[in-house]
Design a protein around this motif. Sequence first.
Motif, PDB file in Angstrom:
ATOM      1  N   VAL A  70       0.830  -1.201   0.000  1.00  0.00           N
ATOM      2  CA  VAL A  70       0.000   0.000   0.000  1.00  0.00           C
ATOM      3  C   VAL A  70       0.870   1.258   0.000  1.00  0.00           C
ATOM      4  CG1 VAL A  70      -1.744   1.326   1.252  1.00  0.00           C
ATOM      5  CG2 VAL A  70      -1.866  -1.174   1.214  1.00  0.00           C
ATOM      6  N   LEU A  71       0.577   2.160  -0.946  1.00  0.00           N
ATOM      7  CA  LEU A  71       1.174   3.497  -0.959  1.00  0.00           C
ATOM      8  C   LEU A  71       0.044   4.495  -0.811  1.00  0.00           C
ATOM      9  CD1 LEU A  71       3.372   5.630  -1.404  1.00  0.00           C
ATOM     10  CD2 LEU A  71       3.006   5.378  -3.874  1.00  0.00           C
ATOM     11  N   HIS A  72       0.105   5.300   0.229  1.00  0.00           N
ATOM     12  CA  HIS A  72      -0.928   6.290   0.492  1.00  0.00           C
ATOM     13  C   HIS A  72      -0.352   7.673   0.206  1.00  0.00           C
ATOM     14  CE1 HIS A  72      -4.529   7.704   2.995  1.00  0.00           C
ATOM     15  NE2 HIS A  72      -3.894   8.805   2.633  1.00  0.00           N
ATOM     16  N   MET A  73      -0.912   8.348  -0.800  1.00  0.00           N
ATOM     17  CA  MET A  73      -0.472   9.700  -1.155  1.00  0.00           C
ATOM     18  C   MET A  73      -1.583  10.686  -0.838  1.00  0.00           C
ATOM     19  SD  MET A  73       1.154   8.615  -4.854  1.00  0.00           S
ATOM     20  CE  MET A  73       1.568  10.288  -5.319  1.00  0.00           C
ATOM     21  N   ASP A  74      -1.212  11.801  -0.225  1.00  0.00           N
ATOM     22  CA  ASP A  74      -2.209  12.806   0.149  1.00  0.00           C
ATOM     23  C   ASP A  74      -1.644  14.182  -0.146  1.00  0.00           C
ATOM     24  OD1 ASP A  74      -4.153  14.431   1.394  1.00  0.00           O
ATOM     25  OD2 ASP A  74      -4.538  12.897   2.902  1.00  0.00           O
ATOM     26  N   ARG A  75      -2.414  14.971  -0.874  1.00  0.00           N
ATOM     27  CA  ARG A  75      -1.961  16.325  -1.218  1.00  0.00           C
ATOM     28  C   ARG A  75      -1.955  17.247   0.002  1.00  0.00           C
ATOM     29  NH1 ARG A  75      -7.448  16.710  -3.484  1.00  0.00           N
ATOM     30  NH2 ARG A  75      -6.686  16.216  -5.559  1.00  0.00           N
ATOM     31  N   ASN A  76      -2.658  16.832   1.067  1.00  0.00           N
ATOM     32  CA  ASN A  76      -2.745  17.648   2.277  1.00  0.00           C
ATOM     33  C   ASN A  76      -1.576  17.374   3.215  1.00  0.00           C
ATOM     34  OD1 ASN A  76      -5.440  18.790   1.722  1.00  0.00           O
ATOM     35  ND2 ASN A  76      -6.142  16.674   1.956  1.00  0.00           N
ATOM     36  N   PRO A  77      -1.276  18.314   4.095  1.00  0.00           N
ATOM     37  CA  PRO A  77      -0.193  18.110   5.065  1.00  0.00           C
ATOM     38  C   PRO A  77      -0.644  17.370   6.317  1.00  0.00           C
ATOM     39  CG  PRO A  77      -1.015  20.339   5.266  1.00  0.00           C
ATOM     40  CD  PRO A  77      -1.777  19.716   4.119  1.00  0.00           C
ATOM     41  N   TYR A  78      -1.881  16.860   6.318  1.00  0.00           N
ATOM     42  CA  TYR A  78      -2.434  16.189   7.493  1.00  0.00           C
ATOM     43  C   TYR A  78      -3.205  14.947   7.044  1.00  0.00           C
ATOM     44  CZ  TYR A  78      -6.293  19.071   5.777  1.00  0.00           C
ATOM     45  OH  TYR A  78      -7.210  19.677   4.965  1.00  0.00           O
ATOM     46  N   TYR A  79      -3.470  14.060   7.999  1.00  0.00           N
ATOM     47  CA  TYR A  79      -4.222  12.838   7.719  1.00  0.00           C
ATOM     48  C   TYR A  79      -5.715  13.111   7.685  1.00  0.00           C
ATOM     49  CZ  TYR A  79       0.097  10.345   9.000  1.00  0.00           C
ATOM     50  OH  TYR A  79       1.376   9.886   9.067  1.00  0.00           O
ATOM     51  N   GLY A  80      -6.448  12.359   6.862  1.00  0.00           N
ATOM     52  CA  GLY A  80      -7.902  12.379   6.927  1.00  0.00           C
ATOM     53  C   GLY A  80      -8.611  13.154   5.851  1.00  0.00           C
ATOM     54  N   SER A  83       3.293  11.693  -9.984  1.00  0.00           N
ATOM     55  CA  SER A  83       3.467  12.770  -9.022  1.00  0.00           C
ATOM     56  C   SER A  83       4.875  13.328  -9.122  1.00  0.00           C
ATOM     57  CB  SER A  83       3.220  12.258  -7.592  1.00  0.00           C
ATOM     58  OG  SER A  83       3.511  13.257  -6.643  1.00  0.00           O
ATOM     59  N   GLU A  84       4.972  14.615  -9.386  1.00  0.00           N
ATOM     60  CA  GLU A  84       6.251  15.328  -9.442  1.00  0.00           C
ATOM     61  C   GLU A  84       7.268  14.595 -10.316  1.00  0.00           C
ATOM     62  OE1 GLU A  84       6.864  15.490  -5.135  1.00  0.00           O
ATOM     63  OE2 GLU A  84       6.379  17.633  -5.205  1.00  0.00           O
ATOM     64  N   GLY A  85       6.792  14.173 -11.490  1.00  0.00           N
ATOM     65  CA  GLY A  85       7.683  13.535 -12.450  1.00  0.00           C
ATOM     66  C   GLY A  85       7.923  12.053 -12.238  1.00  0.00           C
ATOM     67  N   GLU A  86       7.441  11.492 -11.139  1.00  0.00           N
ATOM     68  CA  GLU A  86       7.608  10.078 -10.856  1.00  0.00           C
ATOM     69  C   GLU A  86       6.281   9.345 -11.024  1.00  0.00           C
ATOM     70  OE1 GLU A  86      11.088   9.943  -7.521  1.00  0.00           O
ATOM     71  OE2 GLU A  86       9.108  10.585  -6.838  1.00  0.00           O
ATOM     72  N   VAL A  87       6.359   8.049 -11.321  1.00  0.00           N
ATOM     73  CA  VAL A  87       5.161   7.239 -11.493  1.00  0.00           C
ATOM     74  C   VAL A  87       5.197   6.078 -10.510  1.00  0.00           C
ATOM     75  CG1 VAL A  87       3.840   5.758 -13.035  1.00  0.00           C
ATOM     76  CG2 VAL A  87       4.915   7.843 -13.919  1.00  0.00           C
ATOM     77  N   ALA A  88       4.146   5.963  -9.708  1.00  0.00           N
ATOM     78  CA  ALA A  88       3.983   4.824  -8.805  1.00  0.00           C
ATOM     79  C   ALA A  88       3.037   3.847  -9.475  1.00  0.00           C
ATOM     80  CB  ALA A  88       3.428   5.285  -7.461  1.00  0.00           C
ATOM     81  N   ARG A  89       3.513   2.659  -9.791  1.00  0.00           N
ATOM     82  CA  ARG A  89       2.697   1.658 -10.482  1.00  0.00           C
ATOM     83  C   ARG A  89       1.747   0.992  -9.485  1.00  0.00           C
ATOM     84  NH1 ARG A  89       3.357   2.485 -15.853  1.00  0.00           N
ATOM     85  NH2 ARG A  89       2.722   0.325 -16.243  1.00  0.00           N
ATOM     86  N   CYS A  90       0.550   0.673  -9.947  1.00  0.00           N
ATOM     87  CA  CYS A  90      -0.424   0.034  -9.062  1.00  0.00           C
ATOM     88  C   CYS A  90      -1.417  -0.801  -9.866  1.00  0.00           C
ATOM     89  CB  CYS A  90      -1.169   1.077  -8.231  1.00  0.00           C
ATOM     90  SG  CYS A  90      -2.227   2.173  -9.206  1.00  0.00           S
ATOM     91  N   LYS A  91      -2.117  -1.692  -9.163  1.00  0.00           N
ATOM     92  CA  LYS A  91      -3.161  -2.511  -9.764  1.00  0.00           C
ATOM     93  C   LYS A  91      -4.551  -2.017  -9.374  1.00  0.00           C
ATOM     94  CE  LYS A  91      -0.352  -6.729  -9.869  1.00  0.00           C
ATOM     95  NZ  LYS A  91      -0.227  -8.137  -9.386  1.00  0.00           N
ATOM     96  N   GLN A  92      -4.630  -1.341  -8.247  1.00  0.00           N
ATOM     97  CA  GLN A  92      -5.898  -0.795  -7.785  1.00  0.00           C
ATOM     98  C   GLN A  92      -5.663   0.603  -7.217  1.00  0.00           C
ATOM     99  OE1 GLN A  92      -7.093  -3.663  -4.863  1.00  0.00           O
ATOM    100  NE2 GLN A  92      -8.110  -4.987  -6.344  1.00  0.00           N
ATOM    101  N   LEU A  93      -6.674   1.461  -7.374  1.00  0.00           N
ATOM    102  CA  LEU A  93      -6.588   2.826  -6.866  1.00  0.00           C
ATOM    103  C   LEU A  93      -7.863   3.150  -6.103  1.00  0.00           C
ATOM    104  CD1 LEU A  93      -5.178   5.641  -6.791  1.00  0.00           C
ATOM    105  CD2 LEU A  93      -6.463   6.188  -8.878  1.00  0.00           C
TER     106      LEU A  93
END
Length: 441
Positions: A8-18, A248-258
């Motif tokens: 699991v990779l969790h990306m959030d544009r916010n500086p806080y959780y939730g 994100s920022e020029g990088e790609v995180a590969r995934c099977k589900q989003l």
Amino acid sequence: MSVNGKKVLHMDRNPYYGGESSSITPLEELYKRFQLLEGPPEAMGRGRDWNVDLIPKFLMANGQLVKMLLYTEVTRYLDFKVVEGSFVYKGGKIYKVPSTETEALASNLMGMFEKRRFRKFLVFVANFDENDPKTFEGVDPQSTSMRDVYRKFDLGQDVIDFTGHALALYRTDDYLDQPCLETINRIKLYSESLARYGKSPYLYPLYGLGELPQGFARLSAIYGGTYMLNKPVDDIIMENGKVVGVKSEGEVARCKQLICDPSYIPDRVRKAGQVIRIICILSHPIKNTNDANSCQIIIPQNQVNRKSDIYVCMISYAHNVAAQGKYIAIASTTVETTEPEKEVEPALELLEPIDQKFVAISDLYEPIDDGSESQVSRLSWPWLLAAHPGTLPDSPWPWALDVSRCSVPAPMMLPHTSRQPAMTSKISTSAWQAPLLTLRT
């Protein structure tokens, strides 16, 4: 998902959780969020003593989210308190939803003869087993409407409103003409949750709902999950109609589900309405609630000539979310007119006097497909419909968190025998003595 072996990779544009369901602290940040530049007055106490939920939710004590917390052992990071009471609005007054047989007999919600009929109905619900036709008593759970079930027990309109909206926790009356099985199961869930601790069927985490995503983040990290805050999402990469990565920022995180909220994929959702939430800071408990430090009030639609219910969720300094002697009440409902604030006036009248109000009107979105082909799942944003027992997609209660209907493409299913954490509850009743969550009195 991490506990079950998913990467699991969790990306959030916010500086806080939730995200939109976070708890805002300190109080100065809440004033900034609602563009009140003067800031909080000194009477509000220290800003860091506040943790204000943007979207109100309570947890059903026997609901799926609690089972998930136990199974994943996120409970090691959280403490809970039982919500002190559930109330329902009738004829301009509020009445406590009975939590014991003694309270039921003394309640003014219904007359003596109605109490007898209602008791027979509750006995029927308690004994009902969808796998045992002997418990049906002539009711077909797949075809008999709930309206017919009420008629079978000769329940009056006020009792029907109370049952459908304060026990089954429906927001509208659409359920009346649908098969009764779902409603019976909802009432059973309410009863089972109430039996856990007695005061009410709801739980609330100390320090606010923002503790939930933080707890899951900590546990996910233990099992190899990665969390990245302040991480912008530039693009969702699709190949042959399926998601394959996030840029994100020029990088790609590969995934099977989003899994994401609609703000990340506006082309895959459509607007389904609006909800208004008014956060109110009080210096007193709500009247006629026996000075409860926490409670829920449901205003059934028929009592105020609306199509959907109005909800009030109240917590306080006792939950470490406000300064000493302060209370936070959130009134919310689905928007039905061009004057949303007037729609919640019946709720605001119950809260007077109000020290400060913060008004938010949010759009509701629904997916344009089920995500089975694209493997992109949308969490309804902001988490849900109105505000009462809080809400995940299609959950029956806008304040009560229940993840049983979350449209995730099967990354995990809870086993029938959940692992129980090595904790003992600090609150117990004769109805339930087994370990559940760490609760504080």
